[in-house]
Design a protein around this motif. Structure first.
Motif, short mmCIF file in Angstrom:
data_model
loop_
_atom_site.label_atom_id
_atom_site.label_comp_id
_atom_site.label_asym_id
_atom_site.label_seq_id
_atom_site.Cartn_x
_atom_site.Cartn_y
_atom_site.Cartn_z
N ARG A 25 0.82 -1.21 0.00
CA ARG A 25 0.00 0.00 0.00
C ARG A 25 0.86 1.26 0.00
NH1 ARG A 25 -3.14 -1.05 -2.69
NH2 ARG A 25 -4.27 0.88 -2.24
N SER A 26 1.92 1.26 0.82
CA SER A 26 2.80 2.44 0.85
C SER A 26 3.57 2.59 -0.46
CB SER A 26 3.77 2.34 2.03
OG SER A 26 4.65 1.24 1.88
N ILE A 27 3.98 1.46 -1.05
CA ILE A 27 4.68 1.52 -2.34
C ILE A 27 3.75 2.06 -3.42
CG2 ILE A 27 5.78 0.15 -4.15
CD1 ILE A 27 6.76 -1.75 -1.97
N SER A 28 2.51 1.60 -3.43
CA SER A 28 1.54 2.05 -4.43
C SER A 28 1.31 3.55 -4.34
CB SER A 28 0.22 1.30 -4.27
OG SER A 28 0.38 -0.07 -4.56
N LYS A 29 1.28 4.07 -3.12
CA LYS A 29 1.08 5.52 -2.96
C LYS A 29 2.25 6.29 -3.56
CE LYS A 29 -0.03 9.11 0.42
NZ LYS A 29 0.86 10.08 -0.25
N ARG A 30 3.48 5.81 -3.33
CA ARG A 30 4.65 6.47 -3.91
C ARG A 30 4.61 6.45 -5.43
NH1 ARG A 30 9.75 3.48 -2.04
NH2 ARG A 30 10.74 4.93 -3.51
N SER A 31 4.28 5.29 -6.00
CA SER A 31 4.26 5.16 -7.46
C SER A 31 3.10 5.95 -8.06
CB SER A 31 4.16 3.69 -7.87
OG SER A 31 2.99 3.09 -7.36
N PHE A 32 2.01 6.08 -7.31
CA PHE A 32 0.87 6.86 -7.78
C PHE A 32 1.27 8.33 -7.93
CE2 PHE A 32 -3.12 9.16 -7.54
CZ PHE A 32 -4.00 8.36 -8.26
N ASP A 33 2.09 8.80 -6.99
CA ASP A 33 2.54 10.19 -7.02
C ASP A 33 3.63 10.43 -8.05
OD1 ASP A 33 0.76 10.75 -4.98
OD2 ASP A 33 2.25 10.47 -3.39
N LYS A 34 4.35 9.38 -8.44
CA LYS A 34 5.46 9.54 -9.38
C LYS A 34 5.45 8.42 -10.41
CE LYS A 34 10.32 10.89 -9.46
NZ LYS A 34 11.57 11.06 -8.67
N PRO A 35 4.52 8.47 -11.36
CA PRO A 35 4.44 7.42 -12.38
C PRO A 35 5.61 7.48 -13.35
CG PRO A 35 2.94 9.19 -12.91
CD PRO A 35 3.50 9.51 -11.56
N GLU A 36 5.86 6.37 -14.00
CA GLU A 36 6.91 6.31 -15.01
C GLU A 36 6.53 7.17 -16.22
OE1 GLU A 36 9.44 2.61 -15.54
OE2 GLU A 36 7.96 2.40 -17.14
N ILE A 37 7.49 7.93 -16.72
CA ILE A 37 7.29 8.74 -17.93
C ILE A 37 7.62 7.88 -19.13
CG2 ILE A 37 8.01 10.80 -19.19
CD1 ILE A 37 8.73 12.05 -16.46
N LEU A 38 6.66 7.66 -20.00
CA LEU A 38 6.81 6.69 -21.09
C LEU A 38 7.31 7.30 -22.38
CD1 LEU A 38 3.53 4.61 -20.56
CD2 LEU A 38 5.77 4.33 -19.48
N GLN A 39 7.10 8.59 -22.58
CA GLN A 39 7.42 9.21 -23.86
C GLN A 39 8.13 10.55 -23.64
OE1 GLN A 39 3.22 9.21 -25.09
NE2 GLN A 39 3.80 8.01 -26.88
N GLY A 40 8.78 11.03 -24.71
CA GLY A 40 9.38 12.35 -24.68
C GLY A 40 10.77 12.38 -24.08
N SER A 41 11.30 13.58 -23.95
CA SER A 41 12.67 13.75 -23.45
C SER A 41 12.81 13.36 -21.98
CB SER A 41 13.11 15.21 -23.64
OG SER A 41 12.25 16.09 -22.94
N GLY A 42 11.69 13.36 -21.24
CA GLY A 42 11.74 12.99 -19.82
C GLY A 42 11.75 11.50 -19.57
#
Length: 455
Positions: free
Chosen positions: A433-450
């Motif tokens: 649950r704590s890991i999911s909250k972190r990933s929810f706030d910082k999702p992987e950027i799939l496209q672009g320069s980022g």
């Protein structure tokens, strides 16, 4: 008119939010549909180029490798070749060395394997994170780009292609070297007349394909690849099969005089990885074909990976992405329960090198969840939840008997065993649950320069 609409929506905020949600779902459906169309386009193109005829005497294997892979490749590659030989076929294995990584001692050992030809290939400059680099057969990257060719069946020889990817601004990450392999080497070779093997095996550097029939023990000398390939050969309607995932903590060992890391199946794995293992392939939300072991029709897998590498150069959970696209493209597939592929996980005590140090196994799960969150934003939870879900595992309540059987596995039922596993289950749920909250706030950027896509 605009003011009237604004007044109406302000009086009915729930309707406004519902409308926003519907619009988002519609946009996500459109993106998924467009990606699926591209996958099917590539597959039809491959059929046209090959006259719908693929090579039946060889198996194609693809693996990306980065720093650390030298600890696994000395035994996983020879074992892969041995298993393919036991099937009665020859191997064409492509090893992509990511972003300047080299392991010359390991590759020299491949040259000593009987009946094996090692071919060195080199990538040119990668112009963007989603553009495949050209591939050449010389270090200077001069002349015509390299294309694979078919050899006569009577030339019973395995081939290992070492793709040395040049270090560069856009190269770091597994998906980037896969982009060069699939988008440049494989597709351009097909365009120039190469007829690829009918079956492709996608695996990781540490992967072993072993037999573990449900609720039994792992057979360490078994040939799981043979079992899964036979299933594909005998079932022409099946397009893609994933192995069942098996996490293991790896320990030092010796194989043919080389120091390597080997899976230690007796060591306890972290609670979330343990839960993934017992649920994988059996319940909704745990149906992803694993990167550690997926076997399928070459035209299907090449089409899927080509689209992913071309459009999403930031993806780090490309196996889950592939599974989602395969489902909506209408490809027939499943998880082959009796075959496992090994997948390395940190031990309970391993810590990261960053400051302050963190539990390595928690960070491993966090990276996956960030990727899942990125896919959820891209395609919508409604489109991915049957393949991957990091929410509450409702099947533990809706399918209690099946889940209890998976929970206990091959262990003898006792009060101690049940309490121990329920405790691990509770820990897995709380930490997830704590890991999911972190990933929810910082999702992987799939496209672009980022988009980073680093290992």
């Amino acid at each position: 008119m605009f003011l009237n609409n604004l007044l109406v929506t302000s009086k009915h905020p729930n309707k406004f939010l519902a409308g926003e949600k519907f619009a988002l779902r519609e946009k996500q459906d459109i993106i998924l549909e467009a990606d699926v169309k591209s996958v099917l386009f590539y597959r039809e193109w491959i059929h046209a180029q090959t006259n719908n005829t693929l090579e039946s005497t060889r198996i194609l294997g693809i693996v990306a490798a980065a720093k650390g892979a030298e600890n696994y490749l000395p035994y996983t590659i020879p074992k892969m070749i041995q298993q393919i030989s036991e099937i009665g076929m020859m191997a064409d294995i492509v090893i992509g060395l990511n972003n300047g990584f080299e392991c010359p001692t390991v590759i020299d050992r491949f040259s000593l394997l009987p009946n094996v030809q090692v071919i060195h290939l080199y990538t040119g400059e990668k112009l963007a994170n989603n553009i495949p680099a050209p591939i050449f057969d010389n270090l200077m990257c001069q002349g015509e780009s390299y294309c694979l060719i078919n050899i006569e069946p009577q030339l019973s020889q395995h081939r290992i292609f070492i793709v040395h990817q040049k270090e560069g601004q856009y190269s770091a990450g597994k998906i980037r070297v896969l982009g060069d392999i699939y988008g440049s080497l494989l597709l351009k070779s097909i365009e120039n007349g190469w007829i690829p093997p009918a079956i492709l095996v996608a695996f990781d550097a540490e992967s072993q394909f072993l037999i573990e029939e449900e609720y039994s023990v792992i057979q360490p000398e078994s040939n799981g690849l043979k079992l899964i390939v036979n299933q594909l050969q005998n079932s022409p309607e099946i397009d893609i099969l994933g192995t069942r995932n098996k996490f293991a903590v790896y320990q030092k060992g010796m194989v043919d005089g080389a120091e390597v890391l080997l899976p230690n199946f007796s060591e306890e794995v972290p609670p979330i990885q343990w839960f993934i293992d017992i649920a994988h392939g059996k319940f909704s939300g745990f149906q992803s074909k694993p990167g550690s072991g997926t076997v399928g029709r070459t035209d299907v897998l090449v089409s899927l990976v080509a689209v992913i590498t071309e459009r999403y150069p930031g993806i780090r959970v490309e196996d889950t992405h592939l599974s989602i696209l395969a489902k909506y493209a209408g490809f027939i597939g499943d998880i082959f329960i009796d075959v496992i592929s090994t997948n390395r996980t940190p031990s309970l005590t391993d810590m990261t090198l960053e400051q302050p140090p963190k539990k390595a196994w928690v960070e491993q799960v966090y990276r996956w969840n960030s990727g899942y969150r990125g896919l959820e934003l891209l395609y919508g939870e409604h489109n991915i939840k049957s393949i991957i879900s990091y929410g509450f595992p409702w099947f533990t309540l809706t399918q209690p008997i099946e889940f209890f059987q998976s929970l206990i596995g091959s262990d003898k039922i006792s009060l101690y065993t049940v309490i121990k596993k329920l405790k691990a289950l509770a820990i897995a749920f709380i930490i997830s649950r704590s890991i999911s909250k972190r990933s929810f706030d910082k999702p992987e950027i799939l496209q672009g320069s980022g988009a980073k896509a680093c290992w």
